[in-house]
Structures are given as C-alpha cells and as structure tokens.
Design an enzyme around this catalytic site. Sequence first.
Site, short mmCIF file in Angstrom:
data_model
loop_
_atom_site.label_atom_id
_atom_site.label_comp_id
_atom_site.label_asym_id
_atom_site.label_seq_id
_atom_site.Cartn_x
_atom_site.Cartn_y
_atom_site.Cartn_z
N ASP A 197 14.32 -44.80 -14.14
CA ASP A 197 14.06 -44.98 -15.57
C ASP A 197 12.72 -45.67 -15.85
O ASP A 197 12.18 -45.54 -16.92
CB ASP A 197 15.19 -45.77 -16.24
CG ASP A 197 15.50 -47.08 -15.51
OD1 ASP A 197 14.72 -47.47 -14.62
OD2 ASP A 197 16.53 -47.70 -15.83
N ASP A 213 20.08 -45.08 -9.26
CA ASP A 213 19.96 -46.46 -9.70
C ASP A 213 21.36 -47.03 -9.94
O ASP A 213 22.34 -46.28 -9.99
CB ASP A 213 19.18 -46.53 -11.01
CG ASP A 213 17.68 -46.58 -10.78
OD1 ASP A 213 17.27 -47.01 -9.69
OD2 ASP A 213 16.93 -46.17 -11.68
N GLU A 245 18.49 5.21 -6.40
CA GLU A 245 17.15 5.54 -6.91
C GLU A 245 16.25 6.08 -5.81
O GLU A 245 15.38 6.92 -6.07
CB GLU A 245 16.51 4.30 -7.54
CG GLU A 245 17.11 3.90 -8.88
CD GLU A 245 16.47 2.65 -9.48
OE1 GLU A 245 16.85 2.29 -10.59
OE2 GLU A 245 15.59 2.06 -8.81
#
Length: 906
Positions: A611, A337, A680
């Site tokens: 807004d 805006d 892992e």
Amino acid sequence: MADPAAGPDLAPDVTPDPLEPLPLLRRELHTGPLGLSSREAARRLAVYGPNEVRRAAQRSVLRELLRQLVHPLALLLWAAAALAFVAAIGVLGWAIVAVVLVNAGFALVQERQAEKAVETLARYLPARAQVIRDGRPQHVPARDLVPGDLVVLEEGDRIPADARLTEGGIEADLSMLTGESTPVERLAGPGLQAIPVLQEPNLVFSGTSATEGQARAIVFATGDHTELGRIAALSQRTRREPSPLEKQVKKVAWLIAAVAVAMGAVFLVTGVAVGLPVTDSLMFAIGLLVANVPEGLLPTITLALAVGVRVLARQGAVIKRLSAVETLGSTNVICTDKTGTLTRNDMRLHGLWTPEHLTESGPRSAELIRAAALCTTVTRESDGQLHGDPTELALVEGAAGHAVPVEPAERDAGRRACFRFDPRLRLMSVVQDSGTGRLRVIAKGAPEAVLSLLAGGEPAGKAKEAADALAADGMRVLAVAVRDLPAGAPVPARRQQAEQGLHLLGLVGLYDPPRPEVAAAVRRCHEAGLTVHIVTGDNGATAAAIARSVGIGVPKLQVVAQSEAVDDRRLDHLLQQGDTEIVFARSSPETKLKVADALRSHGQIVAMTGDGVNDAPALHRAHIGVAMGRSGTDVAREASTMVLTDDNFATIVTAIESGRRVYDNVRKFIVYIFAHLTPEVVPFLVFALSGGAVPLPLTVLQILAIDLGTETLPALALGRERAEPGVMSRPPRPSSQGVINKDMLVRSWGWLGSVSAVLVMAAYFYVLWRAGWQPGDPTGPGTPLHDAYLTATTATFAGIVTCQVGTAIAARTDHAALRDIGFFTNPLLLAGIAFELAFTAALVYAPPLQHLFGTAALPVDVVLLIAAFPLLVWGTDELRRWARRRRSTGSRAGGRPAAGSDWTHG
C-alpha cells in the site's frame, strides 16, 4: 551565513551522512543558521540539478505498434496478403491487411500500459517550499532546493526534500514511505545508533507530511538522491516481463507459423508437380496460410479476459492489465501485508493486566483504562467523530466501552501539562487535575521504557513477563504508570521532573483483529496448493501471532525478525522449504523486492500486496502486484497490476479462483477455435492432391467470414463458463505448462476437426454428385455446373459453421458429461450460436452478400443434412469422453494412477 564564494566539497552524486554531528554536517554542506545565499543556491542548482524525480524515457507508440505487427500470427497473414496481391486478388489482400491492423491495434490498446508510478511519485513533492536564504525566509519553487538549504516546516506542509531537523519538532506522516498509518514524532537532536534510516528520530523525508508542530531542517539530499528518488529508480529498473499467457500465445503462434509454412511449402510443390496452374497454386498457398491462422484467437482471448476483468471488478478487484487475469490462475505464492489486509486496520483495547492480576472489570482495571485514555491527544472534530492516532483512539474508545468514558474537551480542561511522545524515550506523559485539588502525572509507553521509571519495589519483573505474554498473543502492549503530586505542588516544568518515581497501574493490550473471512480464505489457499508469506514492516511477534490466528504457517511457520539483514543465500534456503510459510518482519523496499526476485528465480508465480510508496518496486516486479484501494497510496496503485477496492485478503483468493476459471475457459475456446482449422485446411488439400480435378471446396473470403464472423461470439461465451467443481482443490499448474498441450491439439485438430472435415466434405461432394459432377468436370463461370459448384462451396461453408455449433457444446467440458453441467446453464453460448446461424443465413441467402462471398441459396435437403452435423460432432466427442472416464475409473479402482488424471487440463 555561508561564504557565498565557497562551493560544496561534495560531488553531486554523493550524499553526506545526515547522522554525523550537526556542526560537522553544516561544515560539510557549507551552510549555517542563516542558510545559503541566493547566488550560492543558484550555483549548487547547476551542480546538483533540480529537486525532482526524473523518469526514464518511454518506448514510443510507433515502436510498440511495430512489435505487434511482427507477431508470428501477423507475419503469416502478411505473407498471405502478399501472395494475394501477387495473384492479383486485391480485395482479398486488403481484407487480410485489415485483419492484421485490427488485431495489432487491439493488442496495442491493451498492452499500452504507460508506466505512471514515477509520475505519481513526483506529485508527492510540493510546488513551493519555505526556505531561509540570504538570512531571511522566502518561498521558492521546491524543484530549486539544493543540499545545504535551510527549510522551514510547519503543520500541514509537505516535506520538500530529505532533511535533518536543526531546531524544533514536528509530527510526521510517513505512511507513504513506511506503510504504517501512525504519525511519528521527529525532533532536533542526536541520531540513534543501528536503526533503519526511516526510523531516525531527527530525519524527515521528501514527499511525507508534517501533521503537527514547527521546525527548521537542513537539506542533505534532493531529487534522485532522496528516499523518494531511490524508490523511483527501483521502480524504473524493475521492468515488467510478459505474462505466462503472453509467452505461451507467442510460443503457440510460432508453432502454428511453422506448421503453416511447412504445409504450404510441401503442398505448393505438390500442386505444381501435379500440374496446377500458378494462379491456382498461389490461391492454394493463400488458403492454406489463412486456414492455419486462427485470426480470431487474439481478439477472442482479449475479449474473454476483458469479461474476466469486469467480473473481478464487481467482486472488489480492479485489474489493470488484461493478461493478469490468466496470471492469477497460475499464482502459487502470495506475499501479503498484515495491517489492513489480514487485519481490519481497526485497533481495539483487547487485554489488561494489573499487578494484582485483576484482568476483569473492577476498580483497578477501570482506573488503568481511564488513566490510559487521559494520556492521549485524541480530538473530537465538528463532525462528532474522534480523530487522532489509531492507538490512542483505541484507548479512548475502550474507556467508553468499559463505562469510564473520557471526553477530549473535559480531558483538556483538566490538563496542566503535556509531554508528547518521544520516539527515543518511547513514552509520553501528562499532568492532570485529578478533581480532588491534587495533580496526577500519567505516563504511558513501551513497557520497558515505563518500567525503568518506577519507584523502588515496584513489580517490574512480573510486568515484563505479562507484557511478553500479551505480545505473543499479537497485541501491542503499553504500560501505564502514575504519580500523585503533593497538594499545592507546582506543575513540573520538564518531563524529567514529571517522569520519575512512578507507580505502575498495569498494562493494556491493543489488538488489530484479523478480518473474519481471512481464515477461510487462507484455508482455501492451502487446499489450492498456494503458499502464503507475510511481508510487513511490523514487529515479528505481532505478525506471527496474526499469522497463526488465521492459519498461516501450517504445518510450519518461520519468523524472520529483521528481514533487512537476510542475505540472498539464506533467503533462498528459507524459500526452498516447501512446507514452511514465512513472516518477513521489519521489511524495507529492497527486502520486498528481494523476496519477489527470489521467488521468481525459483519458478514461482508471485502475487505481492502493498500500500505504501515503498512497496512500488516490489509491486512492479511481482507477477501480480496487488495494491490497496482504500489505504494504498497513488504510487502503489499505479505500480500494481490489481487494486483491491476493499483491501481484503479474501478478495485475492477470489481473484485467483476467477483466474483459474478464466484459464480453463481460455483453453475451452482455444479447443473450439482450433477444431475448425482442420475442416478449413482439408478442402485445400483435397484440391491440391487431386491436381485440380476436385474444384476448390471453400474460398478464402469464406474462411475469413468463419474466423472473424461466426466463431467470435460462441468463443467469447465459452469464456463465461462457470468454474468446474474442484477448481480450487487442485494444485497450481506448473509455470512451464503451456496453455495449449498435446491433448488439446489431439482433441481439437485430431478428433473434433477430423469428424468435422469428414462431414463437410461429405456435404460438398453430395451437392456436386447430385448435380451430375464427375472429377475433372469444369465448374467455372458460364459452365453448366457453376451454380451447383456455388451451392457446394456454400454447403462446405455452412457445414463448417454447423460443426462449430457441435464443437462449442462439446468444448464446454473437458471431462464431465454435458448433463453434469446442464445444456441451458450458459445462455450466452446459446445466444452466440443463434447469432452465428443467423449470420450464416444472411451470407447464404442475402443477394449482396452472396455476390461478395460467392455463396448460393441452399436447398432444403442440404439444409437438413448439415442440420444433423452439430449432434454428430458433439455426440462423437461425448462418446470419447465417456470412454475416457471409464478408463480413468478403472485405473483408480486398480490402485494405479488415473490415466486421465490431467483431465482438467486437457
């Protein structure tokens, strides 16, 4: 009064034309000056339904929870839990189920952003309305209003439905629909041709407010057929799509799932083929699944984004959806805006012009300024502050600044008549006592309106040229003209008598200046490869002037004066001009939505500011809807993703920089998390490929302790790394670029992971061989080597943790050397490392935890061995990055594209 037996000819889903002649509108709605009967109103209520904004049904919490429980990573863990129960390892099974539920609950809490915009829209409707029914005024619930009702509007009322004024006039605050803060006058009378419906001077709209005056109006639309209802429908039809991060994490999750399942299937068959017992094979499959799933990934991403949210909140940007932090980092188009975002929303007297060209202070300019300030309705309230229309406030404050102050009380004492601003005439006028016993008419308004009322011989042509020049500089231009009445002349009773034969005093230019920090923010946008468009309901020339003053439109600016008239084809053509920034003037709710949709269809990541209530659909549709915290409506704030507490464009740019930093940091801790998947997985592969001759070097519960215990705090600390130099000097990343790419996987799984796997397996075998173990020797409970085996698995577990420390330090930078960013610049990471070491020590040395996790106290020589792992992991990666920097420098010196040109992303 309307015939009570007559029903409306109009179908309930059709709205009559409110601009047709009033007698025809009354006839179509079967109403009259005395309103409807109560019985007819009740019948119409049954036909049209209640006057309320209806909302679509929400998705159930149960369904959203189910969606989280079938996330690809969750599905893998469900499979692992099922295998654990089949293998009669109930404790492990329930532990994995708990991990799944915690992750799902975490995600649900963050994603459960109930759509409240429509509920907030409903709050704009008043609870009750004053209506003429059965020929008399009465108050009824606003939800019971129907088309054809005659409503009474007074100062301070909320308008209960869309209506056309039949008598009287009000000043209406339409800011929640138009975004413009200036109240407008609405009068009974004929409509204007070829203007937007919100600008019609005889219409009022549901949810807006009457700030002054009194009027009666005939309702022509209620509920979902009002402007408010139409915006609610747009908001509900524009569904929120998953953010780029959400899509990419899900894509990576499927990749991990495919890898885990494929590896599990291959090595499960291998284990059975080499003679492993079924229980061991199942244990192997569980371990492989759990090791491949980064259980801490989703919680760590969530926590890192939450930290980003807190940082942005301190900078004036409140983020309502966590994933939006990352989306900000990929934003490449901002649609902003003008008023209040690029400008201060503080109108000021900025320019003057008189027929004698006396634009500096002098008698004629002083007379011009004072006359303009006298022709206002500004008031001074008990708090001592001036209140009123922003344009008129600027005139009164400008007069004080030019030493010709006008006090509202003294102005009103000398006022003999006031003809208020008429939107059709585009001017207002007053009759003032000049203090010399004679009356003076003062008129101010749009230049073309005032110039048409001048006496013959006045300089209209030059004034028009001057007005155009002031408008081109971004000013709102008003013309001021006067007429001195003869001594003893009566006060004109009608404005037509007053507003004639005027003498032009001059022009005033009012300017809402840009915020001082906006130009620098726009420059940073351009340096970062962002495009900035202005989408405003304001005049095109004014918006274009503001755009140029802050640097928008470099190298080319395109102004679309009437953006409502732009079709999709032309819109696509405009947006595909890569070097052009655009001002979309006179935009409507559909225009903003069209712009957002068009940009999305071109693959752009869009941030849209707004807004007003009219902005809600576009805010909801854009990737990042940015609402104004000070001047914005509740609806805009609810529909948005981010709320600016200072309404400042520069805060958007700061948020984008923060988003880029968060994105980079997410990639850093993903490298950190993924790097220990390899060490892992390797122990289980060694176990399977050896046919069980090498006992399992790591337990599944120890993997969970690593994934959910030791890694979380360092990963979160990596999410707090400062932005690397040049973060706003590179172009936005393509929307197709994943948060995880090949370079990251090579670095984490291939380099850091492989180095860590070699080190931890070395520690494991060192402990076993020191105890005299040979491949195939039994290590189960009750055997001579069982204690050594527990110590060896503990060394594997602790070795992975210490390798994590080296990985965390290495992951702090993608390309630069550690000395360039400093070892001590992230104290949170140092604290996280201290915690994971303390947590590991507790699991290794505390007897209750030893029994639960199958650990044993480590001897000093093993502790010293694994203490060297961080330096080795970090050092090898530092050497890799040093070699890469050398290759990159050599490529640039040779005039070729740098081989490591994508170093910031990998």
